[in-house]
Scaffold this active site. Structure first.
Site, mmCIF file in Angstrom:
data_model
loop_
_atom_site.group_PDB
_atom_site.id
_atom_site.type_symbol
_atom_site.label_atom_id
_atom_site.label_comp_id
_atom_site.label_asym_id
_atom_site.label_seq_id
_atom_site.Cartn_x
_atom_site.Cartn_y
_atom_site.Cartn_z
ATOM 1 N N SER A 137 0.867 -1.173 0.000
ATOM 2 C CA SER A 137 0.000 0.000 0.000
ATOM 3 C C SER A 137 0.903 1.222 0.000
ATOM 4 O O SER A 137 2.099 1.130 0.315
ATOM 5 C CB SER A 137 -0.874 -0.009 1.256
ATOM 6 O OG SER A 137 -1.405 1.269 1.522
ATOM 7 N N TYR A 150 -1.024 -1.069 11.151
ATOM 8 C CA TYR A 150 -1.195 -1.452 9.750
ATOM 9 C C TYR A 150 0.027 -1.026 8.948
ATOM 10 O O TYR A 150 0.587 -1.803 8.165
ATOM 11 C CB TYR A 150 -2.458 -0.790 9.191
ATOM 12 C CG TYR A 150 -2.629 -0.947 7.701
ATOM 13 C CD1 TYR A 150 -3.022 -2.162 7.152
ATOM 14 C CD2 TYR A 150 -2.405 0.126 6.840
ATOM 15 C CE1 TYR A 150 -3.182 -2.314 5.780
ATOM 16 C CE2 TYR A 150 -2.568 -0.017 5.478
ATOM 17 C CZ TYR A 150 -2.954 -1.234 4.950
ATOM 18 O OH TYR A 150 -3.099 -1.359 3.584
#
Length: 281
Positions: A137, A150
């Site tokens: 990401s 995360y």
């Protein structure tokens, strides 16, 4: 995308979102595709989606945090292509995540994809060809508040992937990181639930504004099919890049982050602006 009809691709987390789209895209390219899911019900959903798309996709039941299960699946499938897509988010203040939850997240985001890569590499080395695609990401390089664990998983996975790419290149194996910005998925849908869960806490305003922000920028997100096409390209290209950034928002975030990090005053101003924007206490 070049057709490799004799290649086998193993895609983790293939039941929905990017995992499912990637599995279908690889199957359209002529690969034998095996998608991992965590239940028989999810396997049926994959098989139904594959039937609708007119392509074959096999399934295996696997929780990627199960080391023995990972070994069994890799030994069964012996993939030429490994797409590590399985994962999840962790929307929470860093200090409020208990160690057990944090360890589970790191197990899923870091240890599981590297474990699967380690198990698959000997099969790829025997053939002198292999592709490992790590789905990351923009959060693998850029850090935001309330997503620390995360981002920690993505940062660590990218660092390990960069090292692994150099270590296995001599065996004909390419390791590529695909780092998209925002795209519609079940993961992003979680923000509304998180905002509700933190209602009444000192972080209520911050999560409410994050939820609103997700809604406002959604029209600018990349279509999941576009990200799947990049994953398929990285998995089959003769000379894939080491890293693919996907989406205008991802490119913009990286550009701003790199610029600001060069100036101490810029970092301080950015931090103040972010705190005020989302209403951190």
């Amino acid at each position: 995308m070049s057709e490799l009809p004799l290649r086998t691709a193993l895609v983790t987390g293939a039941n929905s979102g990017l995992g499912l789209a990637s599995a279908l895209e690889l199957a359209r390219g002529g690969l034998r595709v095996v998608g991992t899911v965590r239940s028989a019900d999810k396997a049926r959903k994959v098989e139904a989606a594959a039937a609708d798309a007119g392509v074959p996709v096999e399934t295996r039941i696997l929780d990627v945090t199960d080391a023995a299960g990972c070994k069994d699946v890799v030994e069964d499938v012996r993939p030429d292509v490994l797409v590590n897509n399985a994962g999840g988010t962790c929307y929470a203040p860093v200090a409020e995540v208990m160690e057990e939850e944090a360890r589970h997240h790191v197990e899923t985001a870091v240890f599981a994809p590297i474990r699967l890569a380690r198990l698959a590499i000997p099969h790829m080395q025997d053939r002198g060809w292999g592709r490992i695609v790590q789905v990351s990401s923009v959060a693998g390089k850029v850090t935001y508040p309330l997503m620390g664990w995360y981002q920690a998983g993505k940062h660590a996975m990218e660092a390990l992937s960069d090292a692994l790419r150099l270590e296995v290149a001599g065996s004909g194996i390419h390791v590529a990181v695909v780092a998209p910005g925002g795209f519609r998925s079940g993961i992003t849908d979680e923000m509304a639930d998180v905002a509700h869960r933190y209602r009444g806490s000192k972080y209520a305003t911050a999560f409410r504004r994050l939820d609103l922000g997700f809604t406002l920028v959604e029209p600018f997100w990349t279509d999941v099919q576009r990200v799947a096409e990049v994953v398929a390209h990285a998995a089959t290209a003769e000379q894939p890049h080491g890293r693919y950034v996907v989406g205008r928002d991802a490119h913009a975030s990286l550009l701003v982050s790199r610029f600001v990090e060069n100036f101490r005053v810029g970092v301080e101003l950015r931090d103040k602006a972010v705190r005020r924007l989302i209403g951190l206490p």
